[in-house]
Design a protein around this motif. Structure first.
Motif, PDB file in Angstrom:
ATOM      1  N   PHE B  83      97.480  34.349  53.103  1.00  0.00           N
ATOM      2  CA  PHE B  83      96.572  33.499  53.873  1.00  0.00           C
ATOM      3  C   PHE B  83      95.161  34.066  53.764  1.00  0.00           C
ATOM      4  CE2 PHE B  83      94.834  31.963  58.029  1.00  0.00           C
ATOM      5  CZ  PHE B  83      94.994  30.614  57.803  1.00  0.00           C
ATOM      6  N   SER B  84      94.516  33.797  52.623  1.00  0.00           N
ATOM      7  CA  SER B  84      93.221  34.439  52.398  1.00  0.00           C
ATOM      8  C   SER B  84      92.309  33.565  51.553  1.00  0.00           C
ATOM      9  CB  SER B  84      93.429  35.788  51.704  1.00  0.00           C
ATOM     10  OG  SER B  84      94.223  35.605  50.560  1.00  0.00           O
ATOM     11  N   ASP B  85      91.036  33.894  51.597  1.00  0.00           N
ATOM     12  CA  ASP B  85      90.051  33.254  50.735  1.00  0.00           C
ATOM     13  C   ASP B  85      89.399  34.328  49.876  1.00  0.00           C
ATOM     14  OD1 ASP B  85      90.336  30.586  51.470  1.00  0.00           O
ATOM     15  OD2 ASP B  85      88.944  30.765  53.153  1.00  0.00           O
ATOM     16  N   TRP B  86      88.697  33.895  48.839  1.00  0.00           N
ATOM     17  CA  TRP B  86      88.006  34.839  47.959  1.00  0.00           C
ATOM     18  C   TRP B  86      86.559  34.971  48.386  1.00  0.00           C
ATOM     19  CZ3 TRP B  86      90.956  37.637  44.832  1.00  0.00           C
ATOM     20  CH2 TRP B  86      92.232  37.133  44.528  1.00  0.00           C
ATOM     21  N   MET B  87      86.093  36.210  48.477  1.00  0.00           N
ATOM     22  CA  MET B  87      84.682  36.380  48.812  1.00  0.00           C
ATOM     23  C   MET B  87      83.977  37.201  47.737  1.00  0.00           C
ATOM     24  SD  MET B  87      84.726  39.086  51.986  1.00  0.00           S
ATOM     25  CE  MET B  87      85.329  40.767  51.847  1.00  0.00           C
ATOM     26  N   VAL B  88      82.671  36.951  47.642  1.00  0.00           N
ATOM     27  CA  VAL B  88      81.843  37.759  46.730  1.00  0.00           C
ATOM     28  C   VAL B  88      80.685  38.331  47.538  1.00  0.00           C
ATOM     29  CG1 VAL B  88      82.368  36.556  44.569  1.00  0.00           C
ATOM     30  CG2 VAL B  88      80.584  35.657  46.073  1.00  0.00           C
ATOM     31  N   LYS B  89      80.214  39.500  47.100  1.00  0.00           N
ATOM     32  CA  LYS B  89      79.098  40.141  47.799  1.00  0.00           C
ATOM     33  C   LYS B  89      77.869  40.208  46.906  1.00  0.00           C
ATOM     34  CE  LYS B  89      81.356  43.382  50.959  1.00  0.00           C
ATOM     35  NZ  LYS B  89      81.490  44.757  51.399  1.00  0.00           N
ATOM     36  N   ASP B  90      76.728  40.058  47.505  1.00  0.00           N
ATOM     37  CA  ASP B  90      75.465  40.351  46.848  1.00  0.00           C
ATOM     38  C   ASP B  90      75.472  41.859  46.603  1.00  0.00           C
ATOM     39  OD1 ASP B  90      72.711  41.292  46.663  1.00  0.00           O
ATOM     40  OD2 ASP B  90      72.100  39.277  47.291  1.00  0.00           O
ATOM     41  N   VAL B  91      75.336  42.279  45.328  1.00  0.00           N
ATOM     42  CA  VAL B  91      75.513  43.705  45.024  1.00  0.00           C
ATOM     43  C   VAL B  91      74.459  44.577  45.695  1.00  0.00           C
ATOM     44  CG1 VAL B  91      76.733  43.415  42.828  1.00  0.00           C
ATOM     45  CG2 VAL B  91      74.223  43.467  42.847  1.00  0.00           C
ATOM     46  N   GLY B 164      68.846  36.104  44.430  1.00  0.00           N
ATOM     47  CA  GLY B 164      68.979  36.052  42.975  1.00  0.00           C
ATOM     48  C   GLY B 164      69.680  37.272  42.405  1.00  0.00           C
ATOM     49  N   ASN B 165      70.189  38.140  43.261  1.00  0.00           N
ATOM     50  CA  ASN B 165      70.910  39.333  42.790  1.00  0.00           C
ATOM     51  C   ASN B 165      72.274  38.963  42.206  1.00  0.00           C
ATOM     52  OD1 ASN B 165      68.852  40.975  43.743  1.00  0.00           O
ATOM     53  ND2 ASN B 165      69.827  41.225  45.761  1.00  0.00           N
ATOM     54  N   ASP B 166      72.847  39.908  41.467  1.00  0.00           N
ATOM     55  CA  ASP B 166      74.202  39.715  40.948  1.00  0.00           C
ATOM     56  C   ASP B 166      75.206  39.717  42.086  1.00  0.00           C
ATOM     57  OD1 ASP B 166      73.539  39.481  38.333  1.00  0.00           O
ATOM     58  OD2 ASP B 166      73.766  41.624  37.871  1.00  0.00           O
ATOM     59  N   LEU B 167      76.387  39.171  41.772  1.00  0.00           N
ATOM     60  CA  LEU B 167      77.466  39.129  42.755  1.00  0.00           C
ATOM     61  C   LEU B 167      78.618  40.001  42.281  1.00  0.00           C
ATOM     62  CD1 LEU B 167      77.330  35.266  43.208  1.00  0.00           C
ATOM     63  CD2 LEU B 167      76.717  36.941  44.971  1.00  0.00           C
ATOM     64  N   THR B 168      79.382  40.535  43.215  1.00  0.00           N
ATOM     65  CA  THR B 168      80.579  41.308  42.856  1.00  0.00           C
ATOM     66  C   THR B 168      81.662  40.370  42.361  1.00  0.00           C
ATOM     67  OG1 THR B 168      81.526  41.048  45.055  1.00  0.00           O
ATOM     68  CG2 THR B 168      80.147  42.981  44.703  1.00  0.00           C
ATOM     69  N   GLU B 169      82.710  40.940  41.781  1.00  0.00           N
ATOM     70  CA  GLU B 169      83.907  40.158  41.459  1.00  0.00           C
ATOM     71  C   GLU B 169      84.500  39.642  42.770  1.00  0.00           C
ATOM     72  OE1 GLU B 169      85.922  39.373  38.534  1.00  0.00           O
ATOM     73  OE2 GLU B 169      83.840  39.601  37.861  1.00  0.00           O
ATOM     74  N   PRO B 170      85.140  38.476  42.765  1.00  0.00           N
ATOM     75  CA  PRO B 170      85.773  37.981  44.000  1.00  0.00           C
ATOM     76  C   PRO B 170      86.865  38.935  44.503  1.00  0.00           C
ATOM     77  CG  PRO B 170      85.598  36.225  42.383  1.00  0.00           C
ATOM     78  CD  PRO B 170      85.230  37.506  41.683  1.00  0.00           C
ATOM     79  N   VAL B 171      86.827  39.220  45.805  1.00  0.00           N
ATOM     80  CA  VAL B 171      87.910  40.002  46.416  1.00  0.00           C
ATOM     81  C   VAL B 171      88.541  39.161  47.513  1.00  0.00           C
ATOM     82  CG1 VAL B 171      87.068  42.324  45.914  1.00  0.00           C
ATOM     83  CG2 VAL B 171      86.262  41.132  47.952  1.00  0.00           C
ATOM     84  N   GLU B 172      89.827  39.455  47.762  1.00  0.00           N
ATOM     85  CA  GLU B 172      90.563  38.658  48.727  1.00  0.00           C
ATOM     86  C   GLU B 172      90.184  39.075  50.151  1.00  0.00           C
ATOM     87  OE1 GLU B 172      94.550  38.853  47.441  1.00  0.00           O
ATOM     88  OE2 GLU B 172      94.994  36.801  48.054  1.00  0.00           O
ATOM     89  N   PHE B 173      90.042  38.085  51.024  1.00  0.00           N
ATOM     90  CA  PHE B 173      89.774  38.382  52.434  1.00  0.00           C
ATOM     91  C   PHE B 173      90.787  37.625  53.274  1.00  0.00           C
ATOM     92  CE2 PHE B 173      87.632  37.187  56.464  1.00  0.00           C
ATOM     93  CZ  PHE B 173      87.523  38.462  56.995  1.00  0.00           C
ATOM     94  N   ASN B 174      91.624  38.367  54.004  1.00  0.00           N
ATOM     95  CA  ASN B 174      92.631  37.721  54.834  1.00  0.00           C
ATOM     96  C   ASN B 174      91.974  37.050  56.033  1.00  0.00           C
ATOM     97  OD1 ASN B 174      94.796  37.459  57.006  1.00  0.00           O
ATOM     98  ND2 ASN B 174      95.976  37.934  55.167  1.00  0.00           N
ATOM     99  N   LEU B 175      92.411  35.818  56.319  1.00  0.00           N
ATOM    100  CA  LEU B 175      91.733  34.998  57.315  1.00  0.00           C
ATOM    101  C   LEU B 175      92.280  35.163  58.724  1.00  0.00           C
ATOM    102  CD1 LEU B 175      91.342  31.733  55.235  1.00  0.00           C
ATOM    103  CD2 LEU B 175      89.662  33.523  55.626  1.00  0.00           C
ATOM    104  N   MET B 176      93.158  36.138  58.920  1.00  0.00           N
ATOM    105  CA  MET B 176      93.687  36.310  60.272  1.00  0.00           C
ATOM    106  C   MET B 176      92.888  37.361  61.035  1.00  0.00           C
ATOM    107  SD  MET B 176      97.769  35.770  59.995  1.00  0.00           S
ATOM    108  CE  MET B 176      98.107  37.170  58.927  1.00  0.00           C
TER     109      MET B 176
END
Lengths: 626, 626
Positions: B83-91, B164-176
């Motif tokens: 039960f998760s979505d993918w998130m990316v971070k501004d590096v 306009g910065n690069d983004l990290t690879e998507p990581v899983e974030f549990n939604l609970m």
């Protein structure tokens, strides 16, 4: 009547799935319960009646707010710092106990043990004294600080109950469940410990919605949470519970209530402070009007809600003589309260607080206003302006700024925060021309009389600003629900196996049982037609077309508290009559379907009583079915 | 009619306190909303109608369970892992974005931008291809894995929007939302993401409560939680929401529904898979009976609930042509579902899923049974016993134990876990007298044919055991509520300032406005009497005795969606007549108080329409008040 047996009742509640431990197939977790169909319907009906009795009756402004609450809010309200219990640990096993409960249990057990061992005779002065001491400690158990609890534990040589090991000093344990909001992990939230804070934060919006009219009330029904150290007593002390809370906002100078006259003759049982401090527990009974007049209850609004609460609870089926209103002793009140009366209901667990009626004064609205700078206040246009003299300060910016330079802001802050008395004192000091002031940065600054003017001014106010006081009746729905079940539980004379829950019709989980005499196909169509008609009348039904005997099926529904039953038999197919049975008396009448449906509707809405029905329609007697 | 303006509607909803961000005085937190008085009443009415339409209509077994859920339960159900979505971070800044939403927004903006810049002409083959690609990616956005999203981000050169910065690879974030239970800190719990699991865990108790009769449904209404990475779209994507869920348990071999005939002619809009995979979005309209017959909808029970859901939503006021049922594509279903249809409602945010009707198959009951060894199954007595042949193993304990000694248990475990096919193979190997078996401890053991017997046996079963399948209609109350508001919102011809919310009477937050013509004291008593009579009829009222003009007060209540208004004027004091105004037409009638009250009650319960009332009573015309 047979003596009450809690274990028999619990057996019934389990069998009929009123409620059960949550995640039971996973072993369960203390303090969490699921309400099954009858418990859930009972709860819905209690909430529905609460909404009609309080919210609709007075056009209260009901809201439904977030459960997860920003940590900041609960920091301001005082819950982060003060909403906690004391716990002690077994120094070897690490087992954790709630300190006050442990002390209470151990001392009570010792008192019982001493009694049984005959250790305490009238003549034994030492043990009498010791007994009195233990009793006193138990009675005051809610009021001790952690340090005091530690001293009591050491004085009475209390050890870890199972192991006999030593215990640690009491440490504070905050009772809020914590979580974090969003993906960063940096935004802290708590599950709300009450719905009240959510209401306070919306005060401005409520006031606007109410066309700026005072007084008024907001209300909220919903789940709250308390991470109890060791939950116990079934539904009475749980970690997750449904509350119904009213926040009634009043002018602190006028706590009268417009509808007080409607309740002034309602008689209620009161246990005020002065009686308790004499060590007595017999309440006094009096009309609430008299109690307010005699200042036993502080004001009309508080009195109004005590009476309305009394009416609500007795309407549900709570027994009059097992309900009392106990005033909090000064040292047992929550950190926000300035006066508090608990509606306590007696059950096999003792007298338990089920409703708290607290005067929270202006506490919450004040702290949130101070913290957020968002003024949670009332502005009242004054018909006659308020004129008064006030000592005011005026700074001579032309001189002040250039003379004090970078320090001007610091000194100005200091000066503008002075109250009238301090201003007068400063004025006196400045009569000599100069004086020194100590500012927030720790430095002293010299100021001279030409920097500022301090003088009396006549102030004319057309608007009065005030922070309202809040009277809060707060209902624990689960506690009321369980206490009610105990009050309406009984067993039939001569047959302890046949238990009955005599819920009043409006409260009962299901209103009517529908039983065809047998599986005969001729009955199915009738059951179907009747079900549909009953649903149209919004009467909740349970059809029981199982192969059990009629008597067995009646009994099962007596245990669910279903007040009425309609039976369909061969005569029904022939002449369209059906029988209506009442749960408590087990008496029946037999009439045409439409008549029965009308009678049933009136009974369910409590517009007529069963006695009235029996005086109008002949009792139908048939062979005892079992 | 004026074009819909979301900002005007939002302004109205804020002004009338339908809802507002929670903790707004503390700056608010995305994804949390408080419902004010009209929003809260609207929600209550929707829930009340839901309970009548589903629970009472079919005697569903409603429960109310714990929100905090033991981590183990949600580990088993698959939520901890899936039960998760993918998130990316501004590096650089660490700002967090939900990957799929970011991709969707950026590509849509680019498509729009290209269009506006006139970059895409019919003749430009490359850009046409590129456009199609982008569109395809946006349409399939729900279905990508984290890796795929990462590839799309890099292929389309998507950067952090503000910096306009690069983004990290998507990581899983549990939604609970996670918390810990009790004072030890070791017992983990989550806030439930759905009410369903709590229902499944109680399956055995429900079945018993239902006298072991199948099929049946349980139901639950309550708060659920989803720690969204970036909540958006107002009430449509929030972190805390009220759900109403039905779990209908059926025999997997028989998904017929006893009351299907009652709904078979209900016409609904369907968007099945085959239409979607052709890239089309125009739904087909047909009676649900035909849809089930043609196997567009898999079975009667699923079809029954689609039709019942359609009836429920349109009864609330959802517009027929803005409601469709869309079948999930195979790759977009939740991990537990084997078929799923969403009731999608069109609003200014597009077509939004408001109800999910999923066939969860036997998934949940199976995994909980396997994990807890508590059999969440149905035992059905067979009228005709089931007789069949089966290969069975019998161990000769006398030889087996002594020969294998300490290893006997290991080998026995190995053998008893063999299926029929494996047993037949083993039997063959043992024809030579001896063979080796590889056990769970990693060792090989020699067994000989005298250790055991493997043979065909005739089995006679009088009871059939099966794990039921679950059809789950799951309602997002907040989404329905918001969509409904959009559907009933309009402004009066020629005056955009005069907005109206045309809720059907049963759904409307308040049923009747009570307005005295002025503050004249003669009116106060009448208002008081009437209020009390209306409350007795359980008609929720709002008294507006402010000094605003009558017209202004009507308008204010048009914005609250209050369908009726009673006005008290000087004639009322003289002859006991009052006027009744209807919101949409603004027409009035004037009759004696008792007549008006009866008419009002019938209108509020939707037993008569306003048109019917107007055909019976003359229209009352008076000077336009404003």
């Amino acid at each position: 009547m047979t003596a009450f047996s809690r274990s028999s009742l619990e057996e019934l509640l389990k069998k009929r799935f009123f409620y059960a431990p949550s995640f039971q197939v996973y072993g369960g977790v203390a303090g969490f319960y699921d309400y099954g169909p009858p418990g859930c319907a009972l709860q819905s009906n209690i909430i529905d009646l609460w909404r009609k009795h309080f919210v609709l009756e007075e056009e209260m402004l009901e809201m439904d707010g977030a459960i997860i609450t920003l940590a900041d809010v609960l920091k301001t309200s005082g819950h982060v710092d003060k909403f906690s219990d004391w716990m002690v640990k077994d120094v070897k096993t690490g087992d954790i106990f709630r300190a006050d409960h442990l002390v209470e249990n151990v001392l009570e057990t010792r008192l019982d043990g001493d009694k049984q061992a005959g250790l305490m005779t009238e003549n034994d002065a030492t043990s009498q004294k010791d007994k009195k001491k233990k009793k006193g400690t138990v009675q005051a158990i809610d009021n001790y600080t952690g340090k005091e609890l530690g001293e009591i534990i050491s004085k009475h040589n209390i050890k870890s109950p199972e192991t006999g090991n030593d215990l640690t000093e009491p440490v504070e344990f905050n009772l809020m469940f914590e979580s974090s909001i969003g993906p960063t992990g940096h935004l802290k939230g708590y599950l709300r410990p009450e719905t009240a804070q959510g209401q306070f934060l919306n005060f401005k919006k409520f006031l606007e919605f109410n066309n700026d009219k005072m007084p008024f009330a907001s209300a909220s029904i919903g789940r709250s949470f308390r991470n109890e150290i060791s939950p116990r007593s079934g539904l009475l002390r749980v970690r997750e519970f449904t509350m119904a809370e009213i926040e009634h906002y009043v002018d602190p100078n006028n706590k009268k209530h417009a509808r007080f006259d409607e309740v002034k003759d309602v008689k209620i049982s009161l246990l005020p402070r002065h009686i308790q401090s004499e060590g007595k527990t017999v309440p006094i009974e009096m009309p609430i009007g008299e109690a307010v007049e005699k200042k036993i209850v502080d004001n009309e609004t508080l009195g109004y809600f005590l009476a309305r609460t009394h009416l609500f609870l007795t309407m549900l089926g709570i027994k009059y003589d097992r309900l009392r209103f106990r005033q909090h002793m000064p040292n047992e009140m929550a950190h926000y309260a300035c006066d508090c009366w608990d509606a306590e209901i007696q059950s096999s667990y003792g007298w338990i607080e089920c409703v708290g009626c607290a005067d929270r004064s202006a506490y919450d609205l004040t702290v949130h206003t101070n913290r957020t700078k968002e003024k949670l206040i009332v502005r009242e246009s004054l018909a006659k302006p308020l004129i008064y003299e006030k000592t005011v300060l005026e700074i001579n910016k032309k001189i002040f700024g250039p003379k004090l330079r970078q320090s001007a802001k610091t000194v100005e802050d200091y000066l503008t925060n002075l109250n009238e008395e301090q201003l007068e004192a400063l004025k006196k000091e400045l009569e000599d021309g100069k004086t020194m002031v100590s500012c927030a940065d720790g430095n002293q600054y010299e100021i001279s009389s030409d920097f500022l003017t301090i003088q009396k001014q006549t102030i004319t106010e057309h608007v009065r600003e005030y922070i309202p006081n809040v009277i809060e009746p707060s209902f624990g729905i689960g506690r009321i629900l369980y206490s009610l079940i105990e009050h309406v539980y009984w067993t039939r004379e001569g047959d302890e196996q046949r238990a009955v829950l005599s819920f009043p019709p409006r409260v009962a989980p299901f209103k009517c049982l529908l039983v065809p005499l047998s599986n005969n196909l001729a009955f199915s169509k009738l059951v179907c037609d009747l079900s549909s008609k009953l649903r149209k009348l919004h009467i909740s039904i349970k059809v029981d077309d199982s192969s059990n005997s009629i008597g067995r099926r009646y009994s099962r529904n007596d245990e669910l508290g279903t007040p009425f039953a309609i039976t369909i038999d061969f005569q029904s197919v022939q002449d369209g009559t059906i029988t209506l049975r009442e749960r408590d008396s087990t008496k029946q009448i037999r009439e045409k379907t439409d008549t029965i449906l009308q009678v049933l509707k009136d009974l369910v809405e409590e517009d007529v009583t069963w006695e009235e029905v029996l005086s109008k329609y002949p009792i139908f007697v048939q062979q005892e079915l079992d």
